[in-house]
Enzyme design. Structure first.
Site, PDB file in Angstrom:
ATOM      1  N   CYS A  98       0.823  -1.200   0.000  1.00 12.34           N
ATOM      2  CA  CYS A  98       0.000   0.000   0.000  1.00 12.34           C
ATOM      3  C   CYS A  98       0.865   1.261   0.000  1.00 12.34           C
ATOM      4  O   CYS A  98       1.493   1.552  -1.014  1.00 12.34           O
ATOM      5  CB  CYS A  98      -0.975  -0.036   1.177  1.00 12.34           C
ATOM      6  SG  CYS A  98      -2.314   1.148   0.971  1.00 12.34           S
ATOM      7  N   GLU A 120      -2.805  -8.772   3.538  1.00  7.94           N
ATOM      8  CA  GLU A 120      -3.132  -9.250   4.882  1.00  7.94           C
ATOM      9  C   GLU A 120      -4.634  -9.169   5.152  1.00  7.94           C
ATOM     10  O   GLU A 120      -5.101  -9.618   6.205  1.00  7.94           O
ATOM     11  CB  GLU A 120      -2.363  -8.443   5.937  1.00  7.94           C
ATOM     12  CG  GLU A 120      -2.921  -7.064   6.267  1.00  7.94           C
ATOM     13  CD  GLU A 120      -2.638  -5.998   5.211  1.00  7.94           C
ATOM     14  OE1 GLU A 120      -2.000  -6.314   4.185  1.00  7.94           O
ATOM     15  OE2 GLU A 120      -3.062  -4.841   5.403  1.00  7.94           O
ATOM     16  N   HIS A 164      -4.115  -4.855   0.012  1.00  9.22           N
ATOM     17  CA  HIS A 164      -3.718  -5.364   1.319  1.00  9.22           C
ATOM     18  C   HIS A 164      -3.765  -6.887   1.338  1.00  9.22           C
ATOM     19  O   HIS A 164      -4.826  -7.463   1.569  1.00  9.22           O
ATOM     20  CB  HIS A 164      -4.637  -4.801   2.408  1.00  9.22           C
ATOM     21  CG  HIS A 164      -4.364  -3.374   2.693  1.00  9.22           C
ATOM     22  ND1 HIS A 164      -3.448  -2.966   3.640  1.00  9.22           N
ATOM     23  CD2 HIS A 164      -4.850  -2.241   2.131  1.00  9.22           C
ATOM     24  CE1 HIS A 164      -3.405  -1.645   3.660  1.00  9.22           C
ATOM     25  NE2 HIS A 164      -4.245  -1.184   2.751  1.00  9.22           N
TER      26      HIS A 164
END
Lengths: 436, 1113
Positions: A279, A412, A410
């Site tokens: 990001c 994650e 993202h």
């Protein structure tokens, strides 16, 4: 800010029947262009200023609230019922609520979930987060979609739209602000030596979500030593930690002013240390390579963003949260995203790419050959690994001559789908390859 | 991955007749697939026995076969059409099972047809519960503990190991047929025995009960590049234990944290990959333990399902269309998102509203059946509503249901009813909160998630705040609050003692009005092109810019009900397309997610709204169409006509006073007298006493009909004053204020069903059908044949003239359906409905002229005669009808010539009795069928025989016939039995019938009635030794009295309620046994006569398949 007594603070165990009989204090959401939304306070009845953005995730409001990338922003949730499953101790991305303010259609006071430890309304109230509810969030989103993300304020104190708007205009925009400095980790960290078998990963924290650490640990074949450092750490500090790899985290706002981090990345690239950016970290890699970034019309914030992996043609549904993006042409890559802000700024460059009729989708426009450019800073060839299937934004980069890769989305997740978790495996493989 | 070029012709299987668990949603999916694949350039062949579908209209594909969905018939079609591929995933379980049958019979291999959409192995892995369970465990997912058994003994052993309560699920059945929950070994044995019979593979799964757990579904898409997206998550408000089709459901899932949702999403992806669903849509069901969060996988459907239809309508993501395109090789990212037109199908819709689906039940039509809801689906339709909050969506959904009357609640047993799911469960929850029951107690009894309960409790809390003594006291704030929470004007009016209209006027004065929001798949993130809207009071911005002129608004038919099904959606869709062709913009309003009419691209604009005045008016006022069409969607829109006209809204078609004239029995009676037409002697009654007087005057048997009802609701025949008194009570309740109509019942008459078109100048009898059941059986439950078989030309002419004069007298415009009866040489008019009928698609497909299209064009001023001329020549009784013939008829002021097809076309109905144990299977004046099939034949017997096959009850060509004839049927019945005997059938009969048959020289074996010794008739049927049952009940059409109403006494009652009551008659038990053992049964002479002729036709050789349109050409 003074908590008013009339704010609903019922407990989960309280008998459910009628909604609070006393209406919550009135609240206003005013945008810098003068648009006004009248609603009610649902959190702490104060006043906040920030950039107004929207998130389309239907779940994960607690993760959104605690994501440091939302620093300085008033976040509007497009899903209208927010707070149904309450809040808990686990679903946090940092130790506190990070958004400047919160705007929802309906904030729910009484949650239901076996995981809930409290209610959203209480949480917002206790953490003194100014929240407006009972507004036409869809109208707000449609406005932001066409006019772009802009400054705004939520206030329960000043209910005069004119004076509130005047003060909105006094507040600075996100562009050029060093917001990462407000959310980075405290101070440098010292570390001892490592057993031979262990790998040390340094996380350069520009406002890192907890999910990144969780995902790294989860995807590592053997235990890793993960050390967080400040976003403006010196190259020397990091080298002293003898890392096997470095990750530049996500974070809030504009990447351009983060000169120290950009410089740091250049240093790491020069040393050939395996590097990953997520990001904000992805944008910083782009800047370190000598490219530039631009502010998007209204950004990408949500859990349903399709991203195409160029090499395999596979589509991943990703979680995203960014308002800035890398300009591919600045890295010599012949590609123009469809994002309005980009096309407006780069109209003259568009003759290098396909100009499409409106019914053509990204899939029709996808390049048939790899998108490769060159680092003006001399770090060699850079390839676009991923593109947004919605608007063609650069979603991933890879250096062909050095061990570095980055993604705009993202991997994650939290909140969001896990489709892109392979990024961590790719990074860890790169670390192993370097070590071998 | 572009489209496959190695296949050119694709065979698409439909789902057959509408049955519970498999309804209109497969017309929606089939139609979407046809449109998409045709646009992609494929040649398409469609097979479906259900003629009431859009997908079987000739315009949508290259060849249509309205033939039985069996391996034998489809093989013939494959041999004729030689398709390259077979797509079975859009036609429900029927199509999937048929595809498996075709593979296993070697048909696909023989003709080189590739199965696309889902490979056989994937179908097996998903459908075989044991294999599925093992697969889940092998990929690290959790499932309820279970064992698959094929004997009763093994079931009992498995149950001991797992522990009660248990769920019994027969393998490979539709909508959970034969499944249920058992709490003890006795119930287990009953259900397993039945399940083994129902299951095509004679296997049953005995499973750990997760009753009371939270239930979720994910709608998933996968393409050949292994891209997977979740289109929609759905949460059931009713926890596990109630079939999802019978549950209140919400989209998206409400009570899951992101972590829990992502865990489910990961599991769904893993399941799709493990099962090997290569392309297309699937549906996966999960259960979550509310206390621990333990997630177990329940099942998956490797095909488009009812839930996919709901998910499509809830999100705007066209699942069936995308699934069809994926099946021919496209990948998700190559398919544009038709809503945004800029993004692609490779994304997950973001909702910024809440969707609630409610099931529509009609258990009252099946007296004797227990109302408890179980894992076996019982609802006949559903509604969907969209709001900005759960409350608003639920409120809108509740009024979309169009319930006939407020449910009667048993307040004494409120706790029992909370613990026992019934169709009235929501009403009981509301009642509990009104009575002050704490939420925790309601939660403990219902197991419904406390968030939903909290929302329901808040409704009650707000309701109690309506303390206004008059409508003028209602404040803007309170009204706004009530409306954003979904309260209807009528409900608010009930609290303050005024009409819904008065509340609406008050609201409008205070400017408490709704706005329209768009369903755009992306929570407003992108500009959307496709206009699909819902209303909300929780918003300030109206997004619906009125369409450009000229435009017409069509009112849909609401939830599918018995008596108002897919046929009316068919008529509406065809009307919409016809008007679009004529240059009009069409606005559709409907609340039924299963339909083609609510597809995002059927009309120019869709408002997904309840069909009530308060919801329709704002749309009309906003869009200002030239008129509203109320005549195509059945009774639902017709009921709105008055309210609309009162507000100055113009109706297109028959005007309000004429609609009411046709509905009002008294006015209608005088019109008939004026026209010199006859009606059966009749009278009106407002009380039971009045009805007795009327009946005394008319003579018994008499027919009791409430006014303004649907599908013959509560229409009954009374033979005695006692019965009449009993029937009147229900009739008065149902007809809410309107008088009850009583007429002399015509015994032994032939009933005629006529579909007529008129443009005000010319009248055309388009379809003249003869019913194969006698008068007294609801036309919707009667098989019928076109052309009529037993009427002389003179009678046909008489009928046509009567129809024409009635239509002219009514000044009806568009479609009119008239029911008549012929008794001897007399013609009686039973009723006339100035609207589209359920036979419109049947007639259209038989004569090859699209009635709904013509009727719609009439409404905008086109000439019937001119349009008909484009279909000339068409066959009539006196040869081909040419355009000149039409002109001549017009000039002579005669009716336009009635088509008479050169072949026979039969419509047979499908009855849901198997779903409702305990209710009698006799047909009567109250309609109870859910769907129908159509068949063509060279002769009536051939068409009738094919129709029986299509309906799933093929007539035997050999074996044993069990006969029990009523005395008055014996004279006519005996020769028919003699014929069966001659063809080699063994005849078995009960007492009197046996003696009588023997005395007539027909060798007959005797068998005991129930209660007259063993083995009895039921034993014989149960042992599989009977192949046809003929039972004409002794008391005419009178059914056994219904048993005492069901009263659940404990949670154990939730299990089985098999009809084992000693007091039911032998005939009743014989019919039930036939039904349960899938033995065809005939209960009256007309159908027996047809059946005997059909058997002869079957004996004389195999049937051929019939491409639609070939015969007319």
């Amino acid at each position: 800010m003074n908590p008013a007594t009339s704010v609903p603070t019922e407990h989960r165990t309280a008998p459910i029947g009628v909604e609070p009989t006393e209406p919550a204090p009135a609240a206003l959401l005013v945008l810098e262009d003068g648009t006004v939304f009248e609603g009610r306070s649902a959190g702490c009845p104060g006043e906040v200023f920030g950039e107004v953005v929207f998130n389309t995730s239907m779940t994960g409001y607690q993760e959104v609230l605690t994501d440091p990338s939302y620093r300085g922003q008033i976040v509007a949730m497009t899903y209208p019922e927010i707070g149904i499953y309450g809040i808990n101790h686990d679903d946090v991305e940092s130790e506190k609520i990070q958004v400047a303010g919160f705007a929802v259609h309906h904030a729910i006071a009484k949650p239901s979930s076996h995981r809930a430890t409290g209610s959203l309304v209480e949480y917002l109230f206790e953490r003194e987060i100014t929240t407006i509810e009972n507004i036409d969030t869809r109208a707000l989103v449609r406005h932001l979609r066409s006019r772009g993300a802009m400054r705004g304020a939520i206030s329960c104190l000043d209910l005069d739209p004119v004076s509130l708007r005047a003060r909105v205009l006094e507040h600075p925009s996100l562009v050029g602000r060093d917001l990462a400095g407000e959310v980075t980790t405290a101070g440098p960290v010292k570390a001892d030596g490592l057993p031979q078998a262990m790998r040390r990963i340094v996380l350069v924290d520009g406002g890192s979500k907890a999910g990144i650490s969780r995902a790294l640990v989860k995807h590592a074949a053997s235990p890793i030593d993960l050390i967080r450092v400040r976003y403006d750490a010196r190259l020397g500090e990091i080298l002293a930690l003898a890392p096997n790899g470095v990750i530049i985290s996500n974070g809030p706002g504009d990447p351009a002013p983060l000169a120290a981090t950009i410089e740091l990345v250049r240093g790491l690239l020069g040393r050939g240390i395996p590097l990953a950016g997520i990001c904000l970290g992805h944008q910083i890699l782009g800047l370190a390579l000598g490219g530039s970034t631009y502010k998007m019309q209204f950004g990408h914030r949500g859990s349903n963003h399709p991203v195409i992996h160029m090499e395999t043609g596979r589509v991943m549904i990703t979680a995203q949260n960014h308002g800035f993006a890398i300009d591919p042409t600045s890295l010599g890559i012949a590609w123009a995203p469809l994002d309005n802000a980009f096309t407006a700024a780069k109209a003259d460059l568009l003759n290098t790419t396909v100009s499409s009729p409106s019914t053509e989708t990204m899939a029709d426009r996808l390049p048939k050959t790899p998108l490769v450019g060159n680092s003006p800073m001399g770090f060699g060839s850079v390839e676009v690994t991923c593109l947004s299937l919605n608007d063609g934004t650069v979603e991933g980069l890879r250096l062909l001559d050095r061990p570095a890769l980055s993604v705009q989305f993202h991997p994650e997740a939290s909140p969001g789908p896990h489709d892109a978790a392979g990024f961590f495996a790719d990074f860890l493989a790169m670390v192993e390859a370097d070590h071998a | 991955m572009p489209r496959r070029t190695d296949i050119q012709t694709i065979l698409i299987l439909g789902s057959g007749p509408i049955v519970i668990g498999q309804a209109a949603e497969f017309d929606y999916s089939g139609t979407q697939a046809l449109k998409a694949l045709r646009a992609a350039g494929y040649r398409l062949v469609v097979v479906n026995s259900n003629s009431a579908t859009i997908m079987t209209d000739p315009e949508l594909s290259d060849a249509v076969y309205i033939d039985p969905l069996t391996v034998e018939f489809v093989e013939q079609i494959i041999a004729t059409e030689r398709p390259d591929a077979l797509l079975p995933t859009l036609g429900g379980q029927t199509a999937l099972n048929l595809a498996v049958g075709l593979v296993e019979a070697g048909v696909l291999e023989r003709y080189g047809v590739e199965l696309i959409g889902a490979p056989l192995e994937a179908i097996h892995r998903a459908e075989n519960r044991q294999q599925f369970k093992e697969m889940m465990l092998s990929i690290g997912l959790d499932v309820p503990r279970s064992q698959q058994v094929d004997t009763l003994r093994d079931a009992v052993l498995a149950a001991e190991e797992i522990g009660y309560p248990l769920v019994v699920r027969p393998c490979f059945t539709l909508g959970g047929v034969g499944g249920g929950i058992v709490f003890n070994v006795k119930e287990l044995e009953q259900l397993v025995a039945r399940g083994l019979r129902e299951s095509p593979t004679s296997t049953v799964l005995v499973e750990e009960s997760v009753i009371g757990w939270k239930e979720f579904e994910l709608e998933v898409m996968r393409d050949r590049a292994d891209n997977v997206v979740i289109v929609c998550s759905i949460e059931n408000v009713d926890p596990m234990g109630v079939h999802t089709g019978d549950s209140v459901t919400v989209a998206p899932a409400q009570t899951l944290t992101d972590r829990e949702y992502q865990q489910m999403r990961d599991a769904a992806q893993a399941i799709l990959r493990a099962i090997g669903v290569e392309t297309g849509g699937s549906n996966i069901q999960f259960a979550v333990c509310p206390e621990t969060g333990r997630l177990v996988v329940i099942e998956m459907n490797p095909r488009v399902s009812r839930s996919s239809a709901l998910a499509s309508k809830a999100t705007g993501y066209p699942i069936a269309k995308v699934a069809a395109l994926l099946a021919v090789g496209y990948s998700l990212d190559e398919i544009p998102n038709a809503i945004t037109e800029q993004t692609t199908a490779a994304f997950e819709p973001a909702l910024d509203y809440v969707v609630v689906k409610l099931p529509r039940f009609q258990l009252e039509k099946f007296p004797g059946t227990p109302p408890g809801l179980t894992s076996q689906m019982k609802s006949v339709g559903e509604v969907m509503a969209i709001g900005r909050t759960f409350k608003e969506a639920l409120g809108k959904a509740l009024r979309s249901l169009e319930l006939d009357a407020t449910p009667k609640l048993d307040f004494e047993r409120i706790r029992t009813y909370l613990a026992t799911p019934t169709p009235e469960r929501l009403a009981y929850v509301f009642a509990a909160f009104r009575a002050g029951m704490p939420l925790d107690e309601v939660r403990a009894l219902t197991k419904i998630d406390r968030w939903f309960l909290g929302e329901l409790a808040q409704f009650v809390g707000l309701e109690s705040r309506i303390v206004a003594t008059s409508v003028a006291d209602l404040s803007a704030d309170l009204l706004h609050n009530l409306k954003t929470w979904g309260f209807s004007d009528v409900e608010i009016g009930e609290r303050v003692g005024c009409s819904g209209r008065e509340v609406r006027m008050r609201r409008e004065k205070l400017e408490v009005c709704s706005v329209f929001k768009m369903v755009d798949t992306c929570a407003a993130e992108f500009t959307a092109a496709t206009p699909y809207f819902y209303s909300t009071y929780a918003g300030t911005e109206n997004e619906a810019k009125p369409l450009s002129d000229p435009k017409v608004l069509i009112l849909g038919s609401g939830p599918n009900r018995i008596g108002q099904g897919i046929e009316f959606d068919y008529a509406n869709v065809r009307a919409a397309w016809a008007l679009q062709e004529a240059g009009y913009r069409v606005i559709m309003v409907n609340s039924n997610p299963e339909t083609v009419s609510t597809d995002y691209d059927t009309a120019d604009r869709l408002y997904f709204e309840p069909l009530t005045i308060e919801d329709v008016l704002p749309i009309v006022r906003h869009e200002k169409p030239i008129g509203v069409i109320t005549g195509f969607g059945g009774q639902t829109p017709l009921k709105l006509a008055r309210g609309l006209v009162e507000e100055g809204v113009p109706l297109l078609g028959t005007q309000l006073d004429k609609i009411e004239l046709a509905e009002d029995r008294e006015q209608f009676g005088s019109l008939l007298r004026e026209l010199g037409l006859k009606a059966p002697p009749y009278g009106m009654a407002r009380t039971a006493e009045e009805s007795l007087d009327v009946a005394a005057r008319l003579g018994y048997p008499i027919l009791v009909r409430p006014s303004y009802i649907l599908g013959g609701r509560a229409v009954e025949i009374a033979d005695t004053p006692e019965e009449l008194r009993r029937l009147m009570e229900e009739a008065l309740r149902i007809s809410s204020g309107h008088p009850v109509f009583i007429d002399r019942f015509l015994e032994d008459a032939i009933e005629i069903d006529v579909d007529v078109l008129s443009d005000g100048t010319d009248v055309w009898v388009a379809g003249l059908m003869e019913q194969i059941e006698e008068a007294g059986i609801h036309s919707g439950d009667s098989a019928c044949v076109l052309p009529a078989v037993s009427l002389a030309d003179g009678t046909l002419e008489q009928i046509e003239h009567a129809a024409a004069s009635l239509v002219r007298g009514l000044e009806a415009i568009g479609l009119i359906n008239i029911q008549m009866a012929v008794k001897g040489r007399e013609l009686f008019i039973i009723e006339a409905n100035p609207r589209a009928s359920r036979t419109v698609p049947f007639v259209s497909k038989t004569i090859g002229i699209p009635l709904a299209k013509l009727a719609a064009r009439i409404l905008i001023g086109d000439s019937l005669r001119e349009m008909l001329a484009t279909h000339c020549p068409y066959p009539t009784r006196s040869g081909p009808c040419t355009a000149e013939d039409l002109e001549q008829a017009h000039d002579a002021g005669a009716v336009l010539p009635t088509p008479r097809p050169l072949f026979s076309s039969v419509k047979e109905v499908v009855l849901p009795f198997g779903r409702f144990p305990g209710s009698d299977v006799l047909r009567g004046p109250e309609m109870r069928s859910t769907g129908e099939v159509m068949s063509f034949g060279r002769t009536f017997p051939e068409a009738f025989a094919k129709a029986q096959i299509a309906a799933g009850d093929p007539l035997p060509t050999q074996g044993t016939v069990l006969v029990s004839l009523a005395d008055h049927d014996k004279r006519e019945g005996v020769p028919l039995i003699a014929q069966l005997k001659d063809w080699g059938f063994r005849i078995v009969a009960t007492g009197n019938t046996a003696r009588m048959l023997q005395s007539m020289g027909i060798p007959t074996e005797s068998i005991a009635k129930v209660g007259e010794g063993r083995p009895d008739v039921v034993d014989l049927i149960t042992q599989g030794k009977v192949h046809l049952v003929i039972n004409t009940p002794s008391a005419g059409l009178i059914r056994d009295p219904a048993p005492a109403p069901f009263v659940p006494t404990s949670t154990e009652d939730r299990g089985l309620h098999l009809p084992i009551h000693g007091e039911r008659s032998s005939g009743f038990r014989m019919r039930i046994a036939a039904l349960e053992n899938h033995v065809p049964y005939m209960t009256n002479l007309l159908s027996l006569r047809a059946a005997v002729a059909a058997i002869r036709s079957q004996l004389s050789g195999p049937f051929s398949v019939e491409r639609l349109g070939d015969r007319m050409a």
